[in-house]
Scaffold this motif. Structure first.
Motif, PDB file in Angstrom:
ATOM      1  N   HIS A  75      41.253  36.642  43.060  1.00 41.25           N
ATOM      2  CA  HIS A  75      41.608  37.949  42.509  1.00 41.25           C
ATOM      3  C   HIS A  75      42.246  37.738  41.131  1.00 41.25           C
ATOM      4  O   HIS A  75      43.390  37.287  41.036  1.00 41.25           O
ATOM      5  N   THR A  76      41.503  38.067  40.078  1.00 37.45           N
ATOM      6  CA  THR A  76      42.010  37.869  38.720  1.00 37.45           C
ATOM      7  C   THR A  76      42.613  39.160  38.188  1.00 37.45           C
ATOM      8  O   THR A  76      42.237  40.254  38.602  1.00 37.45           O
ATOM      9  N   TRP A  77      43.526  39.016  37.239  1.00 41.06           N
ATOM     10  CA  TRP A  77      44.213  40.209  36.745  1.00 41.06           C
ATOM     11  C   TRP A  77      44.669  40.000  35.314  1.00 41.06           C
ATOM     12  O   TRP A  77      44.828  38.874  34.833  1.00 41.06           O
ATOM     13  N   TRP A  78      44.808  41.125  34.630  1.00 38.01           N
ATOM     14  CA  TRP A  78      45.415  41.115  33.304  1.00 38.01           C
ATOM     15  C   TRP A  78      45.978  42.497  33.013  1.00 38.01           C
ATOM     16  O   TRP A  78      45.749  43.443  33.773  1.00 38.01           O
ATOM     17  N   GLU A  93      53.513  37.120  46.774  1.00 37.90           N
ATOM     18  CA  GLU A  93      53.089  37.832  47.988  1.00 37.90           C
ATOM     19  C   GLU A  93      51.626  37.517  48.306  1.00 37.90           C
ATOM     20  O   GLU A  93      51.322  36.985  49.364  1.00 37.90           O
ATOM     21  N   ILE A  94      50.730  37.817  47.374  1.00 40.21           N
ATOM     22  CA  ILE A  94      49.297  37.646  47.660  1.00 40.21           C
ATOM     23  C   ILE A  94      48.929  36.156  47.727  1.00 40.21           C
ATOM     24  O   ILE A  94      48.375  35.681  48.721  1.00 40.21           O
ATOM     25  N   GLU A  95      49.222  35.432  46.658  1.00 41.59           N
ATOM     26  CA  GLU A  95      48.795  34.023  46.583  1.00 41.59           C
ATOM     27  C   GLU A  95      49.494  33.166  47.640  1.00 41.59           C
ATOM     28  O   GLU A  95      48.875  32.376  48.333  1.00 41.59           O
ATOM     29  N   ARG A  96      50.780  33.327  47.742  1.00 38.18           N
ATOM     30  CA  ARG A  96      51.550  32.426  48.615  1.00 38.18           C
ATOM     31  C   ARG A  96      51.344  32.731  50.100  1.00 38.18           C
ATOM     32  O   ARG A  96      51.355  31.830  50.931  1.00 38.18           O
ATOM     33  N   LYS A  97      51.144  34.012  50.438  1.00 39.56           N
ATOM     34  CA  LYS A  97      51.160  34.394  51.859  1.00 39.56           C
ATOM     35  C   LYS A  97      49.792  34.668  52.463  1.00 39.56           C
ATOM     36  O   LYS A  97      49.699  34.876  53.674  1.00 39.56           O
ATOM     37  N   THR A  98      48.755  34.719  51.631  1.00 44.94           N
ATOM     38  CA  THR A  98      47.451  35.096  52.190  1.00 44.94           C
ATOM     39  C   THR A  98      46.365  34.121  51.742  1.00 44.94           C
ATOM     40  O   THR A  98      46.617  33.196  50.964  1.00 44.94           O
ATOM     41  N   VAL A 132      43.970  34.894  49.842  1.00 36.71           N
ATOM     42  CA  VAL A 132      43.460  35.286  48.528  1.00 36.71           C
ATOM     43  C   VAL A 132      44.141  34.462  47.435  1.00 36.71           C
ATOM     44  O   VAL A 132      45.363  34.333  47.420  1.00 36.71           O
ATOM     45  N   ARG A 133      43.338  33.923  46.544  1.00 36.14           N
ATOM     46  CA  ARG A 133      43.870  33.193  45.392  1.00 36.14           C
ATOM     47  C   ARG A 133      43.969  34.172  44.228  1.00 36.14           C
ATOM     48  O   ARG A 133      43.114  35.049  44.075  1.00 36.14           O
ATOM     49  N   THR A 134      44.985  34.003  43.409  1.00 41.73           N
ATOM     50  CA  THR A 134      45.148  34.912  42.278  1.00 41.73           C
ATOM     51  C   THR A 134      45.215  34.116  40.981  1.00 41.73           C
ATOM     52  O   THR A 134      45.641  32.953  40.974  1.00 41.73           O
ATOM     53  N   ALA A 135      44.813  34.751  39.888  1.00 42.07           N
ATOM     54  CA  ALA A 135      44.884  34.079  38.591  1.00 42.07           C
ATOM     55  C   ALA A 135      45.022  35.114  37.485  1.00 42.07           C
ATOM     56  O   ALA A 135      44.239  36.070  37.432  1.00 42.07           O
ATOM     57  N   LYS A 136      46.039  34.932  36.647  1.00 40.76           N
ATOM     58  CA  LYS A 136      46.164  35.778  35.459  1.00 40.76           C
ATOM     59  C   LYS A 136      45.191  35.222  34.416  1.00 40.76           C
ATOM     60  O   LYS A 136      45.213  34.015  34.127  1.00 40.76           O
ATOM     61  N   VAL A 137      44.363  36.058  33.880  1.00 43.36           N
ATOM     62  CA  VAL A 137      43.335  35.591  32.944  1.00 43.36           C
ATOM     63  C   VAL A 137      43.497  36.308  31.607  1.00 43.36           C
ATOM     64  O   VAL A 137      44.261  37.283  31.479  1.00 43.36           O
ATOM     65  N   SER A 138      42.772  35.827  30.615  1.00 42.35           N
ATOM     66  CA  SER A 138      42.885  36.403  29.271  1.00 42.35           C
ATOM     67  C   SER A 138      41.591  37.087  28.839  1.00 42.35           C
ATOM     68  O   SER A 138      41.397  37.345  27.672  1.00 42.35           O
ATOM     69  N   TYR A 194      33.686  40.758  35.382  1.00 41.24           N
ATOM     70  CA  TYR A 194      34.868  41.487  34.926  1.00 41.24           C
ATOM     71  C   TYR A 194      36.134  40.951  35.587  1.00 41.24           C
ATOM     72  O   TYR A 194      36.102  40.528  36.754  1.00 41.24           O
ATOM     73  N   VAL A 195      37.236  41.001  34.867  1.00 45.20           N
ATOM     74  CA  VAL A 195      38.517  40.725  35.495  1.00 45.20           C
ATOM     75  C   VAL A 195      38.660  41.694  36.670  1.00 45.20           C
ATOM     76  O   VAL A 195      38.222  42.844  36.595  1.00 45.20           O
ATOM     77  N   ASP A 196      39.246  41.237  37.764  1.00 48.01           N
ATOM     78  CA  ASP A 196      39.296  42.097  38.951  1.00 48.01           C
ATOM     79  C   ASP A 196      40.239  43.283  38.767  1.00 48.01           C
ATOM     80  O   ASP A 196      39.927  44.398  39.167  1.00 48.01           O
ATOM     81  N   ILE A 197      41.409  43.031  38.181  1.00 46.40           N
ATOM     82  CA  ILE A 197      42.397  44.116  38.018  1.00 46.40           C
ATOM     83  C   ILE A 197      42.807  44.248  36.559  1.00 46.40           C
ATOM     84  O   ILE A 197      43.270  43.277  35.953  1.00 46.40           O
ATOM     85  N   SER A 198      42.617  45.415  35.995  1.00 46.79           N
ATOM     86  CA  SER A 198      43.306  45.788  34.759  1.00 46.79           C
ATOM     87  C   SER A 198      44.401  46.764  35.157  1.00 46.79           C
ATOM     88  O   SER A 198      44.116  47.781  35.793  1.00 46.79           O
ATOM     89  N   TRP A 199      45.633  46.451  34.786  1.00 49.30           N
ATOM     90  CA  TRP A 199      46.716  47.354  35.200  1.00 49.30           C
ATOM     91  C   TRP A 199      47.446  47.904  33.982  1.00 49.30           C
ATOM     92  O   TRP A 199      47.501  47.272  32.925  1.00 49.30           O
ATOM     93  N   TRP A 200      48.013  49.087  34.122  1.00 53.58           N
ATOM     94  CA  TRP A 200      48.929  49.655  33.148  1.00 53.58           C
ATOM     95  C   TRP A 200      49.746  50.745  33.831  1.00 53.58           C
ATOM     96  O   TRP A 200      49.576  50.981  35.034  1.00 53.58           O
ATOM     97  N   ALA A 201      50.634  51.361  33.098  1.00 52.94           N
ATOM     98  CA  ALA A 201      51.462  52.437  33.640  1.00 52.94           C
ATOM     99  C   ALA A 201      51.243  53.695  32.811  1.00 52.94           C
ATOM    100  O   ALA A 201      50.880  53.630  31.636  1.00 52.94           O
TER     101      ALA A 201
END
Lengths: 218, 177
Positions: B34-37, B60-65, B67-73, B84-91
């Motif tokens: 699960h990648t994110w930026w 939470e996600i990486e350590r306990k499940t 699912v592997r996670t990675a912050k990407v650029s 595509y990056v899996d998650i684009s987040w904003w507020a």
């Protein structure tokens, strides 16, 4: 408070609805017509909202429950904090019947709704389905459970709404046969209870009105 | 290039299994990586929300499940199977009823999703714990969680954005090691 509805009165109401819809469509500007005609591409959005176990709970938690027609989309505001922009419209509805709360038939109440994305040129893009529900369109007859809008919300809206949707379980289209229908997506896949809005689908408006009035009076 | 190939291999490695119960029946991630930026248009979002997003993804996600996670650029990288990056987040200041929102921007065949937009409702008055819970809650939507459970954890009302055994069992059932 509930109005008795016969099949002939339903037909009359339907004719009135169609006429009203044509009149409304004739009154809106070109941009609003374009929105109505943009029935193509959609995007699904999951949104947090308060869930209720029963119609009684949902009615008690609402300030106003009305049956009405969408009069128009008044300008609201733009969301532009990230990679996409979208338009929040102020959905204005004219009340036909008050199921619970302090309002009168003929009053206009309104609520914010994130209706569609905005393309780079500022024109409406994909229609946003919130939990499966399409933006209530001008002319549409619906029952909606509302709460008064807190003073610190929607301050930047061009036309500030009077209320907000208390829960997406409480947004129903009224069919020409006089029954309510929720567009909520059902994620239950046959396990567990479907969402309240789905469970109430198929209820006649008279019965919904009676139960809401009973809950509001309890 | 090596990184792209590695990510591609990892992205195809996560076999998905059927959901355990009805409250993890939404659209799910395209793989167990699960990648994110951050896709914010505002500089304000990164210092306020960024640490909590990283905390949830890492601790939470990486350590306990499974699912592997990675912050990407990158937002899009053509060499990957799921580019595509899996998650684009904003507020953003979302309209009422207030809360976060999660949107599948790139649906794949079946019920998977290549690219999610996750938007947190930006209310400066919220205590930090409230924000952390919302971050965890929205991110779990991108792994297939539906609302409805009321037994605590990130989907069922907290507290403090911690996965509970129910959340973990569902995630591992779908993205099992």
């Amino acid at each position: 408070m509930a109005q008795k509805r016969t099949s002939s009165s339903s037909r009359r109401l339907f004719v009135l609805m169609v006429t009203a819809g044509i009149l409304v469509a004739g009154c809106v500007g070109a941009g609003e017509r374009a929105r109505l005609e943009d029935g193509g591409e959609v995007i699904e959005r999951t949104s947090e909202y308060e869930r209720f176990e029963s119609l009684e709970e949902m009615a008690v938690a609402s300030d106003l429950v009305v049956l009405g027609h969408v009069q128009r989309w008044a300008p609201g505001r733009t969301l532009s904090g990230g990679e996409t922009r979208s338009e929040v419209v102020t959905v204005q509805i004219i009340i036909d019947q008050v199921l619970a709360g302090d309002a009168r038939p003929g009053d206009v109440v309104s609520f914010p709704w994130e209706a569609h994305e905005l393309r780079p040129d500022g024109e409406p893009g994909r229609t946003i389905l919130v939990e499966g529900i399409r933006p209530p369109a001008p002319g549409q007859e619906l029952v909606v459970f509302l709460r008064e809008l807190p003073p610190d919300q929607e301050r930047d809206a061009v036309v500030r709404p009077t209320h907000y949707v208390a829960t997406f379980d409480g947004v129903f289209t009224v069919t020409e046969n006089g029954v309510v229908r929720s567009e909520l997506q059902d994620f239950s896949e046959g396990e567990g209870l479907p969402r309240l809005g789905i469970r109430l689908t198929g209820l006649r408006i008279e019965e919904l009105s009676r139960q809401v009035a009973q809950a509001a009076g309890s | 290039m090596v990184v792209a190939i590695l990510l591609g291999v990892l992205a195809t490695a996560g076999a998905s299994s059927p959901a355990i119960a009805h409250d993890f029946s939404g659209r799910y991630a395209d793989s167990s990586l699960h990648t994110w930026w951050n896709g914010s248009a505002r500089s304000y979002d990164v210092p306020v929300w960024g640490p909590m997003v990283a905390d949830i993804m890492d601790n939470e996600i990486e350590r306990k499940t499974a699912v592997r996670t990675a912050k990407v650029s990158y937002h899009y990288r053509s060499g990957l199977r799921y580019p595509y990056v899996d998650i684009s987040w904003w507020a953003d200041d979302l309209p009422a009823p207030k809360g976060g929102k999660t949107t599948c921007e790139r649906p794949l065949s079946g019920s998977a999703c290549d690219h999610w937009h996750v938007v947190f409702d930006d209310d400066p008055g919220q205590p930090v714990d409230g924000k952390r819970q919302k971050v965890c809650h929205e991110i779990l939507h991108t792994l297939g969680a539906d609302d409805g459970s009321n037994d605590g954890g990130c989907i069922g009302g907290g507290p403090e954005g911690k996965l509970n055994a129910h959340d973990i069992a569902h995630i591992n059932g779908k993205y099992g090691r």
